[in-house]
Write an enzyme that holds these catalytic residues in place. Structure first.
Site, PDB file in Angstrom:
ATOM      1  N   CYS A  13       0.819  -1.230  -0.171  1.00 42.27           N
ATOM      2  CA  CYS A  13      -0.026  -0.051   0.003  1.00 42.27           C
ATOM      3  C   CYS A  13       0.989   1.135   0.029  1.00 42.27           C
ATOM      4  O   CYS A  13       2.030   1.414   0.952  1.00 42.27           O
ATOM      5  CB  CYS A  13      -1.126  -0.138   1.254  1.00 42.27           C
ATOM      6  N   PRO A  14       0.495   2.210  -0.672  1.00 44.39           N
ATOM      7  CA  PRO A  14      -0.812   2.314  -1.758  1.00 44.39           C
ATOM      8  C   PRO A  14      -0.500   2.083  -3.083  1.00 44.39           C
ATOM      9  O   PRO A  14      -1.219   2.426  -3.962  1.00 44.39           O
ATOM     10  CB  PRO A  14      -0.885   3.818  -1.619  1.00 44.39           C
TER      11      PRO A  14
END
Length: 75
Positions: A13-14
């Site tokens: 993430c992200p």
């Protein structure tokens, strides 16, 4: 049958969400994108993004820590 596949396996993430956004930006309305990710945050982030966009989540699934999304590109 999807038009494109984005393999975001191994990305944290992200990055899966950012790569999904970039790929959708380069697609024509109505085309379908398959996204494969292994980051658990993707199960929350990608559907949340799609709810705020013109794109439509056609299906999602999780198998053995692998998340799969099929997204129809919106206009």
């Amino acid at each position: 049958m999807v038009d494109r596949t984005l393999d975001a396996s191994g990305l944290r993430c992200p990055m899966p969400l950012l790569k999904t956004k970039l790929e959708l930006n380069s697609m024509a309305p109505g085309e379908e994108l398959e996204v494969i990710a292994t980051d658990a945050g993707s199960a929350r982030d990608i559907p949340a993004f799609l709810q705020l966009s013109d794109h439509k989540l056609m299906s999602s699934s999780e198998t053995a820590g692998q998340y799969r999304f099929v997204i129809k590109c919106g206009g």
